[in-house]
Design a protein around this motif. Structure first.
Motif, PDB file in Angstrom:
ATOM      1  N   UNK A 137       0.835  -1.210   0.000  1.00  0.00           N
ATOM      2  CA  UNK A 137       0.000   0.000   0.000  1.00  0.00           C
ATOM      3  C   UNK A 137       0.867   1.256   0.000  1.00  0.00           C
ATOM      4  N   UNK A 138       1.830   1.308   0.914  1.00  0.00           N
ATOM      5  CA  UNK A 138       2.658   2.507   1.051  1.00  0.00           C
ATOM      6  C   UNK A 138       3.567   2.728  -0.141  1.00  0.00           C
ATOM      7  N   UNK A 139       4.063   1.623  -0.704  1.00  0.00           N
ATOM      8  CA  UNK A 139       4.898   1.756  -1.893  1.00  0.00           C
ATOM      9  C   UNK A 139       4.076   2.307  -3.053  1.00  0.00           C
ATOM     10  N   UNK A 140       2.851   1.830  -3.194  1.00  0.00           N
ATOM     11  CA  UNK A 140       1.989   2.336  -4.267  1.00  0.00           C
ATOM     12  C   UNK A 140       1.669   3.815  -4.064  1.00  0.00           C
ATOM     13  N   UNK A 141       1.407   4.218  -2.835  1.00  0.00           N
ATOM     14  CA  UNK A 141       1.135   5.633  -2.545  1.00  0.00           C
ATOM     15  C   UNK A 141       2.337   6.490  -2.935  1.00  0.00           C
ATOM     16  N   UNK A 142       3.519   6.081  -2.492  1.00  0.00           N
ATOM     17  CA  UNK A 142       4.731   6.864  -2.751  1.00  0.00           C
ATOM     18  C   UNK A 142       5.024   6.989  -4.247  1.00  0.00           C
ATOM     19  N   UNK A 143       4.976   5.861  -4.961  1.00  0.00           N
ATOM     20  CA  UNK A 143       5.377   5.898  -6.371  1.00  0.00           C
ATOM     21  C   UNK A 143       4.310   6.536  -7.261  1.00  0.00           C
ATOM     22  N   UNK A 144       3.050   6.236  -7.010  1.00  0.00           N
ATOM     23  CA  UNK A 144       1.990   6.746  -7.888  1.00  0.00           C
ATOM     24  C   UNK A 144       1.833   8.256  -7.771  1.00  0.00           C
ATOM     25  N   UNK A 145       1.974   8.783  -6.566  1.00  0.00           N
ATOM     26  CA  UNK A 145       1.809  10.228  -6.381  1.00  0.00           C
ATOM     27  C   UNK A 145       2.918  11.024  -7.072  1.00  0.00           C
ATOM     28  N   UNK A 146       4.048  10.376  -7.343  1.00  0.00           N
ATOM     29  CA  UNK A 146       5.145  11.071  -8.026  1.00  0.00           C
ATOM     30  C   UNK A 146       4.851  11.300  -9.509  1.00  0.00           C
ATOM     31  N   UNK A 189      -7.201  17.218   4.067  1.00  0.00           N
ATOM     32  CA  UNK A 189      -6.430  18.444   4.329  1.00  0.00           C
ATOM     33  C   UNK A 189      -5.691  18.898   3.078  1.00  0.00           C
ATOM     34  N   UNK A 190      -5.076  17.949   2.349  1.00  0.00           N
ATOM     35  CA  UNK A 190      -4.277  18.304   1.174  1.00  0.00           C
ATOM     36  C   UNK A 190      -5.173  18.709  -0.003  1.00  0.00           C
ATOM     37  N   UNK A 191      -6.363  18.147  -0.070  1.00  0.00           N
ATOM     38  CA  UNK A 191      -7.341  18.579  -1.075  1.00  0.00           C
ATOM     39  C   UNK A 191      -7.787  20.008  -0.796  1.00  0.00           C
ATOM     40  N   UNK A 192      -8.004  20.325   0.475  1.00  0.00           N
ATOM     41  CA  UNK A 192      -8.418  21.679   0.865  1.00  0.00           C
ATOM     42  C   UNK A 192      -7.306  22.696   0.651  1.00  0.00           C
ATOM     43  N   UNK A 193      -6.064  22.288   0.897  1.00  0.00           N
ATOM     44  CA  UNK A 193      -4.910  23.176   0.692  1.00  0.00           C
ATOM     45  C   UNK A 193      -4.635  23.442  -0.780  1.00  0.00           C
ATOM     46  N   UNK A 250      -1.006  18.706  -7.384  1.00  0.00           N
ATOM     47  CA  UNK A 250      -1.011  19.942  -8.157  1.00  0.00           C
ATOM     48  C   UNK A 250       0.431  20.442  -8.262  1.00  0.00           C
ATOM     49  N   UNK A 251       0.655  21.508  -9.024  1.00  0.00           N
ATOM     50  CA  UNK A 251       2.016  22.040  -9.128  1.00  0.00           C
ATOM     51  C   UNK A 251       2.539  22.446  -7.755  1.00  0.00           C
ATOM     52  N   UNK A 252       1.708  23.105  -6.945  1.00  0.00           N
ATOM     53  CA  UNK A 252       2.141  23.468  -5.595  1.00  0.00           C
ATOM     54  C   UNK A 252       2.391  22.216  -4.771  1.00  0.00           C
ATOM     55  N   UNK A 253       1.519  21.214  -4.930  1.00  0.00           N
ATOM     56  CA  UNK A 253       1.666  19.978  -4.180  1.00  0.00           C
ATOM     57  C   UNK A 253       2.959  19.241  -4.482  1.00  0.00           C
ATOM     58  N   UNK A 254       3.475  19.400  -5.709  1.00  0.00           N
ATOM     59  CA  UNK A 254       4.720  18.729  -6.073  1.00  0.00           C
ATOM     60  C   UNK A 254       5.898  19.210  -5.231  1.00  0.00           C
ATOM     61  N   UNK A 255       5.783  20.408  -4.692  1.00  0.00           N
ATOM     62  CA  UNK A 255       6.837  20.922  -3.810  1.00  0.00           C
ATOM     63  C   UNK A 255       6.877  20.140  -2.494  1.00  0.00           C
ATOM     64  N   UNK A 271       6.278  14.753   1.667  1.00  0.00           N
ATOM     65  CA  UNK A 271       5.494  15.011   2.885  1.00  0.00           C
ATOM     66  C   UNK A 271       4.066  14.495   2.729  1.00  0.00           C
ATOM     67  N   UNK A 272       3.460  14.790   1.579  1.00  0.00           N
ATOM     68  CA  UNK A 272       2.085  14.349   1.342  1.00  0.00           C
ATOM     69  C   UNK A 272       2.007  12.832   1.379  1.00  0.00           C
ATOM     70  N   UNK A 273       2.907  12.163   0.667  1.00  0.00           N
ATOM     71  CA  UNK A 273       2.904  10.703   0.633  1.00  0.00           C
ATOM     72  C   UNK A 273       3.075  10.129   2.029  1.00  0.00           C
ATOM     73  N   UNK A 274       4.021  10.694   2.774  1.00  0.00           N
ATOM     74  CA  UNK A 274       4.278  10.207   4.134  1.00  0.00           C
ATOM     75  C   UNK A 274       3.062  10.314   5.036  1.00  0.00           C
TER      76      UNK A 274
END
Length: 376
Positions: free
Chosen positions: A304-313, A340-344, A357-362, A366-369
């Protein structure tokens, strides 16, 4: 579908920022090539007879090998696996190794893609990094490769280091665009423990790396390349449509791969394996017919965590249905954590897909973690 990664653990000299496994002594080069060939045979069942669609020579500096050695390694893979007719075969190379004769020799091998470690087009920056090439060589190597018929080229740049002003960074990007390479990889300088750079910063011989500088230059990079028709398909990778790195894309999409050589990692969906990061011990192990490696059986939580980390990239994002396929009931749990991240405005939801999003890529790591599943 599967890939094979070959780690060539040698370099002419040590870049100050690098923490990959390599040796600057070529003493055991011949023995290492023979050991790699033996390990390919020892690993032949790891991928369960999957067709090989990508082969990637990384390191270290794979361009230190000659065309004959590269051919022998590829021939060994082809004799033990079914290799797709259109397989992507990538060779990482330093500009100083890509002289005319070497490129012509590589045209006689199945290698069809170069990954060239340019890093900067300023000599003072290359000297600061302790790179072995100079700026003029960087441009010339790309042009020589193109003239010889290599069109599938990616080149690396680094940003976020103290010498790099925004103006110099814009020049580096513009120079790369002028070379008309279809794929650009760009990495924010990170200070890894046990590197020369870490020691220089600790002793105050070099200033610390600035997070703000890295973020600002990442934004410049994203804006400039997207305006020029490049797709930001992974955090550090930009490509013209149809020119993604197939091998690296497979990593991020959970495709199986076997890693050959000291420090190389392997993944077959059920286990992850990593070879010892020591040339002498690797050679000793292979000589006895065993792979000196550790193996981890992946738990549901790991997957699960590996999929979250790699897919979000990636620009394809996190598919909530794939998460459910790994473990039922995880979709509502993850959506709750993602609120929270959707609202941000760091995450965007498109149906059952979450995309940075572009801002989220920064803040990707952190988001994945924060979205990881932790049952401790």
């Amino acid at each position: 579908m599967a890939g094979i990664y070959i780690h060539i653990p040698f370099c002419k000299q040590a870049c100050h920022y690098c923490d990959f496994h390599f040796s600057t002594s070529l003493k055991y080069r011949d023995e290492m090539v023979q050991a790699l060939i033996k390990e390919i045979a020892l690993q032949k069942d790891y991928l369960n007879s999957e067709t090989i669609h990508t082969i990637y020579f990384g390191g270290g500096t794979p361009s230190l090998l000659n065309a004959g050695e590269i051919n022998t390694i590829i021939d060994t893979i082809s004799s033990l696996h079914t290799v797709a007719a259109d397989a992507e075969i990538t060779l990482e190379a330093n500009p100083d190794d890509l002289h005319r004769e070497a490129i012509q020799a590589l045209r006689q091998t199945p290698v069809n893609r170069f990954s060239i470690g340019i890093q900067s087009f300023f000599d003072e920056d290359l000297l600061w990094m302790n790179r072995a090439h100079h700026a003029q060589e960087a441009e010339a190597s790309v042009k020589r490769a193109q003239d010889a018929g290599f069109e599938n080229i990616t080149a690396d740049l680094i940003y976020g280091y103290p010498l790099l002003t925004d103006a110099k960074w814009q020049h580096n990007i513009a120079t790369m665009l002028g070379l008309d390479v279809p794929h650009i990889s760009a990495y924010s300088l990170t200070v890894e423990p046990r590197t020369a750079l870490a020691k220089f910063i600790k002793s105050k011989k070099q200033p610390p790396v600035s997070d703000k500088q890295s973020a600002d230059q990442f934004i410049i990079l994203m804006d400039t390349l997207q305006q020029k028709g490049f797709e930001h398909y992974e955090i550090s990778n930009f490509a013209k449509p149809g020119h993604y790195s197939r091998h690296n894309t497979n990593y991020w999409r959970g495709v199986k791969y076997a890693g050959i050589g000291p420090s190389a990692h392997s993944f077959n969906g059920d286990t992850r394996q990593w070879n010892i990061a020591n040339n002498a011990k690797y050679l000793e192990g292979i000589s006895t017919g065993t792979i000196p490696a550790e193996t981890e059986l992946l738990t549901e939580e790991n997957r699960l965590n590996e999929y979250i980390m790699t897919s979000l990239r990636t620009m394809w994002g996190l598919d909530l249905q794939k998460l459910e396929a790994i473990a039922a009931g995880t979709k509502p749990m993850l959506l709750k954590e993602a609120t929270l991240f959707l609202e941000k405005g760091w995450l965007l939801r498109d149906g059952d897909t979450l995309i940075l999003t572009q801002e989220g890529k920064l803040y990707a790591d952190h988001v994945a973690g924060e979205l990881f599943f932790d049952h401790d």
